[in-house]
Write an enzyme that holds these catalytic residues in place. Structure first.
Site, PDB file in Angstrom:
ATOM      1  N   LYS A 237     -65.961 -37.445 -23.695  1.00 44.75           N
ATOM      2  CA  LYS A 237     -64.719 -37.610 -22.956  1.00 44.75           C
ATOM      3  C   LYS A 237     -63.708 -36.574 -23.428  1.00 44.75           C
ATOM      4  CE  LYS A 237     -65.708 -42.491 -22.549  1.00 44.75           C
ATOM      5  NZ  LYS A 237     -65.654 -43.770 -23.289  1.00 44.75           N
ATOM      6  N   ASN A 290     -69.562 -51.520 -25.079  1.00 42.94           N
ATOM      7  CA  ASN A 290     -69.385 -50.868 -26.377  1.00 42.94           C
ATOM      8  C   ASN A 290     -68.848 -51.897 -27.352  1.00 42.94           C
ATOM      9  OD1 ASN A 290     -70.141 -48.306 -25.370  1.00 42.94           O
ATOM     10  ND2 ASN A 290     -68.091 -48.058 -24.544  1.00 42.94           N
ATOM     11  N   ARG A 292     -67.492 -51.774 -30.302  1.00 44.11           N
ATOM     12  CA  ARG A 292     -66.718 -51.134 -31.382  1.00 44.11           C
ATOM     13  C   ARG A 292     -65.312 -50.828 -30.873  1.00 44.11           C
ATOM     14  NH1 ARG A 292     -69.581 -47.058 -28.672  1.00 44.11           N
ATOM     15  NH2 ARG A 292     -68.133 -45.571 -27.749  1.00 44.11           N
TER      16      ARG A 292
END
Ligand code: MV4
Length: 444
Positions: A237, A290, A292
C-alpha cells in the site's frame, strides 16, 4: 494487570507502542538486533535487550529469543506490532503456554484466519458475502479446471495459507488455467511448504476497502469505519484514507455490519481488520481478515479519536470495550502517505544508507509516525518504510491540499525516497476526483 510490555518489533510501530505504554503508565522493553543498536525504539524504551544478529530470522523472527527476553525482563505481555511474528499462531500459542499476555487475538483464531480458505468458509457459514469460489481445497490442475468451469472465467487461483498476493495467479480463460494453476501452486509450495489451493471468480477493477474492528473478550464487537487502500503497488500500500469516497452512508452501515458479523463468527478479540473487495456497482465481498494492528491504523485513529494501541492493550488486559457502536462518529477526512527509502525511477529499488540531513513537517492536522532522525543509517535488512505522514482536515479536498503542502516540506537527504512520487499522485486528476481502484498505480 499488565505492568510491563515487551515490544517484539522495530521501527515506527515499536516507537508508537512505546509511546502508548508510557502514557498508560506501563513499562516498556525493546528488543533489537545488532543492526538496530542505534535505532530509535532501542533508545526510547525503558529497557532494551539485544536478541541477535541483523537478519530477522535470527532476531525479530526468533520466537525462542523473544520469549527468553520477555522472561528475563519480567515483562508480562508482548505487543507484536505488524509483520514479523504478529500473525504467527505458533508464537501466540507459545506466549499462552508461558503465561505471557499476547496483545492480539487467541492463537486458535490467528490460525483459523491464517488459513484463507477456512476463513472464507467461516464467513460463508456466517452469511458474510464472499467471492464465488471453491468450497473444498484443490490440489491438482485437472480438478481445479472443473471447479473453474463451474465458477466461470476469469478465475483466480490462491494459496490456502497465502495472503498478501503470494501464490496467486489469474486465469482469464480455460486455455490458460493449467499453466496458471501450476505456477501458483509451485510458488505456494516454495513460500509456505504446503500446496493447498482454492479458486475464486476474479473480481475486476475493485477497490480495496477494509473495516477496522475492535472486539473485547466478552463478545462485544464494534467497527470504526473503513479505510480505502486502493492506491498500492505490488501488494504494497502507498496511500490510505478514511472515509472512502466510494461508500454512501447506507453502504458504510451495510459493510460495517458485515465486518462485525465476520469478527463475531471468527470469535475475535482485540483490534482486527476485515478486508473487502468493492465493485463499482456497490457489491462487496469478504477477502481476508488481518489479525494484527495495521500500518495504516492512524487514519482511523484520526477520524474516530480512538487510540487503537491503547485499546489493544486494554482489551488484552481483560477490560471491556471503552466504546459502543453509537459512540463512534467519523469526523473529517484523514490521508496517510507511506514514505519509503526507495527509488521510483529505478523500479522502486530500496535505497539504504545514512540520512545526512532531514526536516519533517508538522502543524495543525499533520502527524508523523517514524523512527528516523538526522544521522540515522537505514539498514538494508528490514523493510524500507521510513515514516508515515498523516493529515486530517474537515473534508477530502482540504486533506489533499494539506498533504500536498506537507509533502512539499519533507527533506530527507543522503538516500532516495518516494516523496516526489507521492507528491505527483496527490496531484493526479483521478486521485483528486477519487476515481481509484487497485490498478490505479499500474495505469500511471
Ligand atoms: C482477489 C482479487 C480479485 N478477485 N480475489 C490480493 C492479495 C490478497 N489479499 C488477495 N488479492 C486479491 N484477491 C479475487 N477473487 C484481487 C486481488 C488483488 C488485490 C486486492 C487488494 C488490493 C490490491 C490487490 C492487487 C492485486 C490483486
Amino acid at each position: 494487570m499488565i505492568e510491563k510490555v515487551l515490544i517484539a518489533n522495530r521501527g515506527e510501530i515499536a516507537v508508537r507502542i512505546i509511546r502508548a505504554c508510557r502514557e498508560m503508565g506501563i513499562e516498556t522493553v525493546a528488543v533489537y538486533s545488532e543492526a538496530d543498536k542505534e535505532a530509535l525504539h532501542t533508545q526510547l524504551a525503558d529497557e532494551a535487550i539485544c536478541i541477535g544478529p541483523a537478519p530477522s530470522s535470527e532476531s525479530y523472527l526468533s520466537m525462542e529469543r523473544i520469549i527468553s527476553a520477555t522472561l528475563v525482563s519480567g515483562a508480562d505481555a508482548i505487543h507484536p506490532g505488524f509483520g514479523f511474528l504478529s500473525e504467527n499462531s505458533k508464537f501466540a500459542e507459545l506466549c499462552e503456554q508461558c503465561n505471557i499476555t499476547f496483545i492480539g487475538p487467541d492463537s486458535s483464531v490467528i490460525r483459523k484466519m491464517g488459513n484463507k480458505q477456512e476463513a472464507r468458509n467461516t464467513m460463508v457459514a456466517a452469511n458474510v458475502p464472499v467471492i464465488p469460489g471453491s468450497k473444498e481445497p484443490v490440489y491438482d490442475a485437472a480438478a481445479g479446471a472443473e471447479t473453474a468451469e463451474k465458477i466461470g472465467y476469469p478465475v483466480i487461483v490462491k494459496a490456502a495459507l497465502g495472503g498478501g498476493g503470494k501464490g496467486m495467479r489469474v486465469a482469464e480463460t480455460a486455455e490458460e488455467f493449467e499453466n496458471s494453476f501450476n505456477t501458483a501452486q509451485k510458488e505456494t509450495k516454495m513460500a509456505f511448504g504446503d500446496d493447498t489451493m482454492y479458486i475464486e471468480h476474479f473480481v475486476q477493477h475493485p477497490r480495496h476497502i477494509e473495516f477496522q474492528i475492535l472486539a473485547d473478550k466478552y463478545g462485544n464487537v464494534i467497527h470504526l469505519g473503513e479505510r480505502d487502500c486502493s492506491v498500492q503497488r505490488n501488494h504494497q500500500k502507498m496511500i490510505e484514507e478514511s472515509p472512502s469516497v466510494a461508500l454512501s452512508e447506507e453502504l458504510r452501515t451495510k459493510m460495517g455490519e458485515a465486518a462485525v458479523k465476520a469478527a463475531k463468527a471468527a470469535q475475535y478479540s482485540n483490534a482486527g481488520t476485515i478486508e473487502f473487495l468493492l465493485e463499482k456497482n456497490g457489491n462487496f465481498y469478504f477477502m481476508e481478515m488481518n489479525t494484527r494492528i495495521q500500518v495504516e491504523h492512524p487514519v482511523t485513529e484520526w477520524v474516530t479519536g480512538i487510540d487503537l494501541i491503547k485499546e489493544q492493550i486494554s482489551i488484552a488486559d481483560g477490560r471491556k470495550l471503552n466504546y459502543i457502536q453509537e459512540d463512534v462518529k467519523i469526523t473529517g477526512h484523514a490521508i496517510e502517505c507511506r514514505i519509503n527509502a526507495e527509488n521510483p525511477k529505478k523500479n522502486f529499488r530500496p535505497s539504504p544508507g545514512a540520512i545526512t540531513d532531514m526536516y519533517l513537517p508538522g502543524g495543525k492536522g499533520v502527524r508523523i509516525d517514524s523512527a528516523i532522525y538526522s544521522g540515522y543509517t537505514v539498514t538494508p535488512y528490514y523493510d524500507s518504510m521510513l515514516a508515515k505522514l498523516i493529515v486530517h482536515a474537515k473534508n477530502r479536498k482540504e486533506a489533499i491540499r494539506k498533504m500536498r503542502s506537507a509533502l512539499g516540506e519533507v527533506i530527507i537527504e543522503g538516500i532516495d525516497t518516494n516523496v516526489d512520487y507521492q507528491y505527483e499522485i496527490l496531484h493526479h486528476p483521478d486521485f483528486e476526483s477519487g476515481d481509484i481502484d487497485i490498478e490505479f498505480i499500474e495505469r500511471l
